[in-house]
Design an enzyme around this catalytic site. Sequence first.
Site, short mmCIF file in Angstrom:
data_model
loop_
_atom_site.label_atom_id
_atom_site.label_comp_id
_atom_site.label_asym_id
_atom_site.label_seq_id
_atom_site.Cartn_x
_atom_site.Cartn_y
_atom_site.Cartn_z
N ASP A 28 -4.93 6.02 9.42
CA ASP A 28 -5.25 5.65 10.81
C ASP A 28 -6.18 6.67 11.45
O ASP A 28 -7.06 6.30 12.24
CB ASP A 28 -3.95 5.48 11.61
CG ASP A 28 -3.15 4.28 11.10
OD1 ASP A 28 -3.76 3.23 10.84
OD2 ASP A 28 -1.93 4.40 10.93
N HIS A 47 -2.45 -2.79 10.15
CA HIS A 47 -1.68 -2.15 11.21
C HIS A 47 -2.38 -2.48 12.52
O HIS A 47 -3.61 -2.54 12.57
CB HIS A 47 -1.71 -0.64 10.95
CG HIS A 47 -0.63 0.13 11.64
ND1 HIS A 47 0.39 -0.44 12.34
CD2 HIS A 47 -0.41 1.47 11.73
CE1 HIS A 47 1.20 0.49 12.81
NE2 HIS A 47 0.73 1.67 12.47
N GLU A 83 9.70 3.05 12.17
CA GLU A 83 9.62 4.24 11.30
C GLU A 83 10.20 5.49 11.97
O GLU A 83 10.75 6.36 11.31
CB GLU A 83 8.19 4.48 10.79
CG GLU A 83 7.18 4.82 11.84
CD GLU A 83 5.75 4.50 11.44
OE1 GLU A 83 5.52 3.84 10.41
OE2 GLU A 83 4.83 4.90 12.19
N GLU A 122 29.52 11.09 0.41
CA GLU A 122 30.05 10.22 1.47
C GLU A 122 28.99 9.86 2.51
O GLU A 122 29.19 8.97 3.32
CB GLU A 122 31.24 10.90 2.17
CG GLU A 122 32.50 10.97 1.34
CD GLU A 122 33.07 9.60 0.97
OE1 GLU A 122 32.73 8.60 1.62
OE2 GLU A 122 33.84 9.53 -0.01
N SER A 162 37.21 -2.53 1.59
CA SER A 162 38.67 -2.36 1.69
C SER A 162 39.09 -2.62 3.14
O SER A 162 38.29 -2.45 4.07
CB SER A 162 39.05 -0.94 1.29
OG SER A 162 38.69 -0.04 2.32
N1 NAP Z 1 1.31 3.58 3.50
C1 NAP Z 1 1.69 2.30 3.45
O1 NAP Z 1 2.25 1.84 2.47
C2 NAP Z 1 1.38 1.36 4.59
C3 NAP Z 1 2.22 0.28 4.84
C4 NAP Z 1 1.84 -0.68 5.77
C5 NAP Z 1 0.65 -0.51 6.47
N2 NAP Z 1 -0.13 0.59 6.25
C6 NAP Z 1 -1.41 0.72 6.97
O2 NAP Z 1 -2.45 0.60 6.02
C7 NAP Z 1 -3.56 1.42 6.39
C8 NAP Z 1 -3.85 2.39 5.26
O3 NAP Z 1 -2.74 3.26 5.14
P1 NAP Z 1 -2.47 4.13 3.82
O4 NAP Z 1 -1.14 4.79 4.00
O5 NAP Z 1 -2.77 3.35 2.62
O6 NAP Z 1 -3.61 5.23 4.06
P2 NAP Z 1 -3.77 6.61 3.34
O7 NAP Z 1 -3.09 6.61 2.03
O8 NAP Z 1 -3.43 7.70 4.28
O9 NAP Z 1 -5.37 6.52 3.18
C9 NAP Z 1 -5.99 7.39 2.48
C10 NAP Z 1 -7.40 6.85 2.25
O10 NAP Z 1 -8.21 7.23 3.36
C11 NAP Z 1 -9.30 8.02 2.83
N3 NAP Z 1 -9.73 9.01 3.82
C12 NAP Z 1 -8.93 9.86 4.53
N4 NAP Z 1 -9.69 10.61 5.36
C13 NAP Z 1 -10.98 10.21 5.17
C14 NAP Z 1 -12.20 10.55 5.76
N5 NAP Z 1 -12.28 11.48 6.71
N6 NAP Z 1 -13.33 9.93 5.32
C15 NAP Z 1 -13.29 8.98 4.36
N7 NAP Z 1 -12.13 8.58 3.79
C16 NAP Z 1 -11.01 9.19 4.19
C17 NAP Z 1 -8.73 8.65 1.58
O11 NAP Z 1 -9.73 9.12 0.74
P3 NAP Z 1 -9.52 10.55 0.00
O12 NAP Z 1 -8.39 10.34 -0.95
O13 NAP Z 1 -10.81 10.80 -0.62
O14 NAP Z 1 -9.11 11.53 1.08
C18 NAP Z 1 -7.97 7.45 1.00
O15 NAP Z 1 -8.84 6.52 0.40
C19 NAP Z 1 -3.14 2.13 7.69
O16 NAP Z 1 -3.60 1.38 8.77
C20 NAP Z 1 -1.63 2.09 7.63
O17 NAP Z 1 -1.03 2.16 8.90
C21 NAP Z 1 0.21 1.52 5.32
#
Ligand code: NAP
Length: 374
Positions: free
Chosen positions: A100, A124, A212, A244, A270
């Site tokens: 995000d 999201h 969450e 527990e 139980s």
């Molecule tokens: N986590 C979940 O399972 C989940 C569940 C439901 C909804 N969502 C939603 O899905 C969306 C994605 O969430 P996520 O958890 O998958 O995200 P995440 O794992 O935090 O995303 C990481 C991604 O963002 C890239 N990134 C981060 N900083 C960057 C930057 N400054 N410039 C370019 N790329 C950058 C990363 O690349 P690098 O690896 O190169 O840093 C990686 O590809 C969000 O809106 C979240 O709220 C997530």
Amino acid sequence: MAKLNFGGVEENVVTREEFPLSKAQQVLKNETVAVIGYGVQGPGQALNQKDNGINVIVGQRKDSKTWDKAIRDGFVPGETLFEIEEALQKGTIICYLLSDAAQIALWPTVKKHLTPGKALYFSHGFGITFNEQTGIVPPKDVDVFLVAPKGSGTSLRRMFLQGRGLNSSYAIYQDATGKAFDRVVALGIAVGSGYLFETDFKKEVYSDLTGERGTLMGAIQGIFAAQYEVLRAKGHTPSEAFNETVEELTQSLMPLVAENGMDWMYANCSTTAQRGALDWWKKFRDATKPVFSELYESVATGKESQRSIDSNSQPDYREKLEAELKELRESEIWQAGKTVRSLRPENQKAAAGEGTSSTKEVFRKQALKSESIG
Ligand SMILES: NC(=O)c1ccc[n+]([C@@H]2O[C@H](COP(=O)([O-])OP(=O)(O)OC[C@H]3O[C@@H](n4cnc5c(N)ncnc54)[C@H](OP(=O)(O)O)[C@@H]3O)[C@@H](O)[C@H]2O)c1
């Protein structure tokens, strides 16, 4: 769209029977779905779509471990894996799956490539709902919608491979083309949803942030800690307190609750447990409800989103986060939990399978060490 009765309330849902994969493939046949970001949701959604025959490409910054992971998962540089800007340019549907915080940073680049008729997809409601804080305001001539799987991207993929499906919500914020409904539902089916239920961007993010911080993570950790600390203060061992508080819940009760509901659990425990649980649940509800109300207000007024944006954008965010996670990791309850998990027969068998009797000895020592903590 089917209307189903949920505990007396009718809701719109879309099932796979009603909107089969073949229909999703038909709707998406001329689209290029660009999954931007390959973190947690990215791989689950991109791989499921690829396996479902959708024309999907991944946009990910190069020279990162994540880029290499996309290659290991079968995406090919220059064919199905591109730098973010190139993927944005090629995609007709942009699945904006960066973290995000990164979505805010990259928004000016994304906006440039949102030409008329394209679609902007989120998982999201955060960026759009809190747009005064995020600056994410899409042009009027693109579709904007979301599919939010109710679980981790890892579970989305795992359940897909098992032939199951994670439930997702869907919402349409902007229907510029008149095709937004078909597009969003087709994507929801293609990413591997079990069924889709309708929401809007605001409700999605309010319930998600509340959940969450509440029963999914924050409240449950708080209640675990409170009960564990009381048991320990009264002289119970870490083993007893952990079993527990957590182990019995996760290993025995929750799988049954997942299968049959808490009402069934109450009817099938139980008589002693039943009497006590019936007597006490309302006290816990009344004690925690004011905290949940305070939490919801904090979400609805934008305080939680602002806090998240502010803390995630600090340069020392990672170090501060690591210190907080270390405190949790090193707390007695989760150290005791580590030993308890290692003593599960299936884990002992796995260790013994590696052929070392000394592994068992390590487990035994770990258990003894944990018993003597505190
Ligand atoms: N986590 C979940 O399972 C989940 C569940 C439901 C909804 N969502 C939603 O899905 C969306 C994605 O969430 P996520 O958890 O998958 O995200 P995440 O794992 O935090 O995303 C990481 C991604 O963002 C890239 N990134 C981060 N900083 C960057 C930057 N400054 N410039 C370019 N790329 C950058 C990363 O690349 P690098 O690896 O190169 O840093 C990686 O590809 C969000 O809106 C979240 O709220 C997530």
